[in-house]
Design a protein around this motif. Structure first.
Motif, PDB file in Angstrom:
ATOM      1  N   ASP A 276      -7.866   5.931  13.734  1.00 56.70           N
ATOM      2  CA  ASP A 276      -6.835   6.627  14.504  1.00 56.70           C
ATOM      3  C   ASP A 276      -6.217   7.783  13.712  1.00 56.70           C
ATOM      4  O   ASP A 276      -5.247   8.392  14.148  1.00 56.70           O
ATOM      5  N   HIS A 277      -6.779   8.088  12.546  1.00 58.75           N
ATOM      6  CA  HIS A 277      -6.162   9.053  11.627  1.00 58.75           C
ATOM      7  C   HIS A 277      -5.931  10.428  12.257  1.00 58.75           C
ATOM      8  O   HIS A 277      -4.995  11.133  11.892  1.00 58.75           O
TER       9      HIS A 277
ATOM     10  N   MET B  68      -9.384   0.061  15.925  1.00 58.65           N
ATOM     11  CA  MET B  68      -8.018   0.604  16.032  1.00 58.65           C
ATOM     12  C   MET B  68      -8.108   2.111  16.217  1.00 58.65           C
ATOM     13  O   MET B  68      -8.591   2.829  15.339  1.00 58.65           O
TER      14      MET B  68
ATOM     15  N   ARG C  26      -3.379   2.679  19.468  1.00 57.37           N
ATOM     16  CA  ARG C  26      -2.256   3.396  18.843  1.00 57.37           C
ATOM     17  C   ARG C  26      -1.283   3.799  19.959  1.00 57.37           C
ATOM     18  O   ARG C  26      -1.655   4.507  20.888  1.00 57.37           O
TER      19      ARG C  26
ATOM     20  N   GLN D 294       3.827   2.632  14.668  1.00 59.75           N
ATOM     21  CA  GLN D 294       4.147   3.039  13.296  1.00 59.75           C
ATOM     22  C   GLN D 294       5.639   2.813  13.064  1.00 59.75           C
ATOM     23  O   GLN D 294       6.455   3.259  13.877  1.00 59.75           O
TER      24      GLN D 294
ATOM     25  N   VAL E 220       3.072  -1.372  12.084  1.00 61.20           N
ATOM     26  CA  VAL E 220       2.543  -0.833  10.823  1.00 61.20           C
ATOM     27  C   VAL E 220       3.696  -0.416   9.925  1.00 61.20           C
ATOM     28  O   VAL E 220       4.564   0.346  10.349  1.00 61.20           O
TER      29      VAL E 220
ATOM     30  N   ALA F 202      -3.896  -2.389   5.195  1.00 63.37           N
ATOM     31  CA  ALA F 202      -4.531  -1.079   5.343  1.00 63.37           C
ATOM     32  C   ALA F 202      -5.265  -0.773   4.043  1.00 63.37           C
ATOM     33  O   ALA F 202      -4.917  -1.302   2.982  1.00 63.37           O
ATOM     34  N   GLY F 203      -6.256   0.068   4.135  1.00 63.34           N
ATOM     35  CA  GLY F 203      -7.002   0.406   2.915  1.00 63.34           C
ATOM     36  C   GLY F 203      -6.330   1.484   2.104  1.00 63.34           C
ATOM     37  O   GLY F 203      -6.356   1.479   0.881  1.00 63.34           O
ATOM     38  N   GLY F 204      -5.729   2.452   2.799  1.00 65.14           N
ATOM     39  CA  GLY F 204      -5.143   3.603   2.107  1.00 65.14           C
ATOM     40  C   GLY F 204      -6.211   4.592   1.688  1.00 65.14           C
ATOM     41  O   GLY F 204      -7.345   4.554   2.185  1.00 65.14           O
TER      42      GLY F 204
ATOM     43  N   ASP G 144      -7.403  -3.911   7.986  1.00 59.19           N
ATOM     44  CA  ASP G 144      -7.509  -2.869   9.010  1.00 59.19           C
ATOM     45  C   ASP G 144      -7.768  -1.584   8.251  1.00 59.19           C
ATOM     46  O   ASP G 144      -6.844  -0.849   7.918  1.00 59.19           O
ATOM     47  N   MET G 145      -9.027  -1.341   7.918  1.00 61.23           N
ATOM     48  CA  MET G 145      -9.345  -0.277   6.976  1.00 61.23           C
ATOM     49  C   MET G 145     -10.063   0.883   7.650  1.00 61.23           C
ATOM     50  O   MET G 145     -10.811   0.699   8.593  1.00 61.23           O
TER      51      MET G 145
HETATM   52  C1  5RP Z   1      -1.786   4.810   9.597  1.00 55.12           C
HETATM   53  C2  5RP Z   1      -2.668   3.707  10.025  1.00 55.12           C
HETATM   54  C3  5RP Z   1      -4.114   3.875   9.815  1.00 55.12           C
HETATM   55  O1  5RP Z   1      -4.815   3.257  10.829  1.00 55.12           O
HETATM   56  C4  5RP Z   1      -4.334   3.255   8.490  1.00 55.12           C
HETATM   57  O2  5RP Z   1      -3.838   4.086   7.523  1.00 55.12           O
HETATM   58  C5  5RP Z   1      -5.666   2.637   8.197  1.00 55.12           C
HETATM   59  O3  5RP Z   1      -6.469   3.452   7.605  1.00 55.12           O
HETATM   60  P1  5RP Z   1      -6.702   3.575   6.041  1.00 55.12           P
HETATM   61  O4  5RP Z   1      -7.434   2.339   5.631  1.00 55.12           O
HETATM   62  O5  5RP Z   1      -7.534   4.804   5.952  1.00 55.12           O
HETATM   63  O6  5RP Z   1      -5.372   3.678   5.367  1.00 55.12           O
HETATM   64  O7  5RP Z   1      -2.233   2.696  10.488  1.00 55.12           O
HETATM   65  O8  5RP Z   1      -0.544   4.296   9.370  1.00 55.12           O
END
Ligand code: 5RP
Length: 294
Positions: free
Chosen positions: A57-58, A86, A107, A142, A174, A225-227, A251-252
């Motif tokens: 969803d970026h 997602m 989202r 968010q 989130v 989240a992965g970041g 949730d990566m």
């Molecule tokens: C932003 C989100 C993204 O979906 C989330 O950041 C997941 O992706 P990544 O693993 O790249 O961080 O929720 O808040």
């Protein structure tokens, strides 16, 4: 109500006594309605109690992110390896075929873009009617705990939760990180608990020190989240440590679709999350699959 400073520090997290799930495979969800449990079971596999969500969803804040320039080309081959997708409604409707039969985490807020420094003044960006139409298994909001517009952001959350509850659609909250929000254990413990107490059914956050305390103090399932992109082995180790410390899944996004071999990464993540495998095993699997697929 307690003051911010000077209150007694939380310390007894009962780490030896996991929260009872009371006959359902997810903590805190035993008293939800049938439809809600059905949707949660589509997201979290009943045989493992865990989930691998693929986040793409970026674009709703970052535009054409590296790896997601073409959702149709990047995501279609990865979807079979995910339990849940997602995404934004625009991304799904335009680029993803509706035949994967995966849970959809939709989202549901619009939070501005990376062009702004402060994204905490977001709005609810999807009507629940459209979430029903998209057959969403959950809506994602968010949440900017500690930011300038914290209250507005939390109002978005409760509005989405209330709308979702009318149809038994769970809400994933989130914990946003940004300029004003520290990435500390103290912050994540506070933010995750606040979101769960406001009624979120799933909380997404970031891995941190003492994560087992964050997970224990949050009465609903946590996914991480992965970041930003890490070397693959480090990303797999973060998944392993999160699951070992009590996360109910991941949730990566970027650590998958920006990987040298995204399919191998999905396979390696799955083996940690669902098969209980170690970082070393997952890394070996990643290397083997990358060789095989190249
Ligand atoms: C932003 C989100 C993204 O979906 C989330 O950041 C997941 O992706 P990544 O693993 O790249 O961080 O929720 O808040």
């Amino acid at each position: 109500m307690a003051d911010k400073d000077g209150s007694v520090l939380a310390k007894d997290y009962g780490l030896d006594t996991p929260q009872a799930a009371e006959g359902f495979h997810l903590k805190g969800m035993a008293h939800c309605g049938w439809g809600m449990k059905d949707r949660l079971s589509k997201i979290f596999r009943p045989d493992t109690g865990k989930t691998v969500m693929l986040a793409f969803d970026h674009g709703y804040i970052m535009g054409a992110t590296a790896g997601l320039e073409r959702l149709d080309l990047t995501i279609e081959p990865l979807a079979p390896y995910a339990d849940a997708l997602m995404a934004t409604r625009g991304g799904l409707r335009t680029c993803i075929t509706p035949n994967h039969n995966k849970a959809v985490i939709l989202r549901a807020t619009s939070d501005g873009t990376v062009l702004k420094d402060d994204m905490s003044k977001g709005i609810v960006g999807v009507d629940v009617d459209d979430a029903v139409r998209m057959n969403a298994s959950a809506m994602a909001v968010q949440c900017f705990v500690g930011a300038e517009y914290e209250c507005q952001s939390l109002e978005n959350l409760v509005r989405v939760i209330d709308a979702g509850n009318r149809f038994d659609i769970p809400t994933l909250a989130v914990t946003a990180v940004g300029k004003e929000m520290e990435r500390t254990t103290r912050y994540f413990t506070l933010a995750t608990r606040v979101l769960a107490e406001l009624g979120a059914h799933i909380v997404k956050t970031y891995y941190c020190d003492d994560f087992e305390k964050v997970a224990a103090a949050c009465p609903v399932p946590i996914v991480i989240a992965g970041g930003k992109k890490l070397p693959e082995r480090d990303a797999l180790d973060m998944v392993y440590r999160s699951i070992s410390d009590g996360a109910a899944g991941v949730d990566m996004g970027r650590n998958v679709f920006q990987s040298e071999c995204p399919v191998a990464m999905m396979e390696a993540i799955n083996t940690i999350v669902h098969d209980g495998e170690t970082t070393n095993h997952a890394w070996d699997m990643f290397c083997y699959e990358m060789d095989r697929l190249s």
